[in-house]
Design an enzyme around this catalytic site. Sequence first.
Site, PDB file in Angstrom:
ATOM      1  N   GLU A  80       0.824  -1.202   0.000  1.00 37.76           N
ATOM      2  CA  GLU A  80       0.000   0.000   0.000  1.00 37.76           C
ATOM      3  C   GLU A  80       0.863   1.260   0.000  1.00 37.76           C
ATOM      4  O   GLU A  80       0.532   2.236  -0.666  1.00 37.76           O
ATOM      5  CB  GLU A  80      -0.899  -0.032   1.256  1.00 37.76           C
ATOM      6  CG  GLU A  80      -2.018   0.986   1.277  1.00 37.76           C
ATOM      7  CD  GLU A  80      -3.103   0.730   0.235  1.00 37.76           C
ATOM      8  OE1 GLU A  80      -3.209  -0.418  -0.253  1.00 37.76           O
ATOM      9  OE2 GLU A  80      -3.817   1.695  -0.090  1.00 37.76           O
ATOM     10  N   ASP A  81       1.943   1.233   0.721  1.00 35.88           N
ATOM     11  CA  ASP A  81       2.694   2.474   0.961  1.00 35.88           C
ATOM     12  C   ASP A  81       4.061   2.555   0.296  1.00 35.88           C
ATOM     13  O   ASP A  81       4.780   3.529   0.484  1.00 35.88           O
ATOM     14  CB  ASP A  81       2.870   2.685   2.479  1.00 35.88           C
ATOM     15  CG  ASP A  81       1.531   2.873   3.182  1.00 35.88           C
ATOM     16  OD1 ASP A  81       0.583   3.318   2.513  1.00 35.88           O
ATOM     17  OD2 ASP A  81       1.436   2.571   4.386  1.00 35.88           O
TER      18      ASP A  81
END
Length: 497
Positions: A80-81
Site C-alpha cells: 500500500e505504501d
Amino acid sequence: MILLKTELKNLLKQVKIPLTPQRRDLIIKAFEFAEKAHQGQKRKSGEDYLSHCIATATILASIGMGSKTIAAGLLHDVPEDTPITLGEIKKEFGEDIHNLVEGITKLGKIKLKETKEEYLIENLRKMFLAMAADIRVVIIKLADRLHNMRTLEFNPPEKRPRIARETMEIYVPLADRLGIGEIKAELEDLSFKFIDPKNYKMVKKLRDDYYKEGEKFNNQAIRELEKEIRSRKIKIAKIYGRAKNLRSLFLKLEKREMDIGRIYDLIAIRIIVPTVSDCYEVLGITHKVYRPMVGRIKDYISLPKPNGYQSIHTTIFGPEGRIMEVQIRTQKMHDEAEFGIASHWIYSENKKRDWKNYFRSKETYSENEVTWIKQLREWQNEIGRDNKAFLEGLKIDFFKNRIFAITPKGDVIDLPEEATPVDFAYEIHSEVGDSITGAKADGKMVTLDYKIKNGQMIEVMTSKDKKIPNRKWLEFVKTSNARAHIRKQLKRSDEII
Ligand code: MN
C-alpha cells in the site's frame, strides 16, 4: 555471526512458539525487506515508518502467532505504501505470506461510514470476517489497529473520533469474539479515551484514587495467600493484582448508579496454578484465609462462559474487611483468556513438535498453519461440544450464500452468491443500475454478467444518456431488487414507445 539490530532482537525475544532456525530466518528476512521498502518514510509521530511494522509484529509475536503471521505483520503496509508490489512479495516470500498481506491490504480499504444503524455495523463485522478468508488476516489487522490507536494522538484532532469509533464498533467486538482479551481491553480503553474523554478522565481518576488507597490491602492479601498456598506444596505460576479496564468499569458503574463501592472486582487477585485440581484446592485455601461473600462464587471451569472463558471467581472480605475478587485458573486457561484464538497456535505448535529432538531429526518443520475454519473447528472441539454457543457470533453458515463487494470508496455491498455488476449497481442506486455500461472487478474490465467474487472491489461505469436497462439482464441478475427495477423501467419505456 551477523549482528542483529536491537529492534529485531527484541522482536525475536517476544516470539512464543519454538523459534526454529527457519522461522528465525523468515522473520529476519521480512524485517530487512520491510526496512528497505519503507526506507525514508516517516509516521505522523515523526518516527521511522518501520517502527509501526515492528510494533505490529511484536504484538503478534507476544500473543503467540507463528512466524509467517509475524512476517506478514512486518510486511503488511509494503504494497500500500511503497512501490513494491504484492507480486514481488509472492516471489520473495511465497503464496501463504502473499495471501496474508493481500488480505490485509484489502481490509484496509473498508471504512466505517457515519452510520449508527446496528445492522449495518453488524454486517461490516461479518464482512470483515468473511473477507478475511484466513483468520490470521483479522488478527494481523487487530495488531495493526492496536498500534495505530496507541499513536492516535498524532493524527489531527478532527480525525480521531471517527477512527476511535470505528475501533470500538468493529475491532473491539472482533477481538472479543476471537477471545483475545488482552487486545480487546487495550483497544477498548484507547477508543473510550477519544470518544468520551470526559467520562474516561472521570473513571480513570476514580480508579486510580481507589487503587492508591487499596493497594496495600491488595498486596497484603497477595502475600498472605501466597504463603498459605506454598505451605500446601502447590506451585504458583503467577500471583498478581489486575486492574479492571476502564471502559468495562465505566459500563459497570453506570449500572450501579456510579457507586464505586458496589463494584467488587475492581481489585482482583489472579492466581495461576498448574492443574485444575490445584485451582479447586486454592479456592478452598482462599476461603480458609478470608471469608467469602455469599453467592459470589462462580465456577467457570465446570461451566465456561459462552466465549469459552474458564476460571474460578470468588469475592472475599480481605485484609480489614476490604472486598476483593480472587480469580483462579491454569496457565492454559489464562493464555486462552488473554490471547484467545491465538493461543491455539501456541498450544498446537508446542504439542506437535518435540522441540528437543528438532536438531537430531532431519525432518523439516513447516509451520502448518491451516485455514481458519479448520482452526475454529479444532478449537471448538477442544473446548467441548457443549460450548458451541461461543462460536455463534462467527456463524460460518451465514456467509455461505452471501458475498460482500466493496465500492471504490469503501462502502460494503452485501449480495447473494453469483451476483453480477448489474445487481451491484442496482444495490447502490436504481439510477446507477439503469445507466450502467461497464464494470471493473479489482481494476480489471469484466462483462456485465460477471459473477462477483467475495471481497472484490467493483467499479461501475455509467452513461449520462442511457437510462434504459437491457432486457437481457433479466437472464442473469440475481437480486430481486435489480429484477424489479429492470422490469419497471422496461415497462415504462414500452409505454413511451
Ligand atoms: Mn499498518
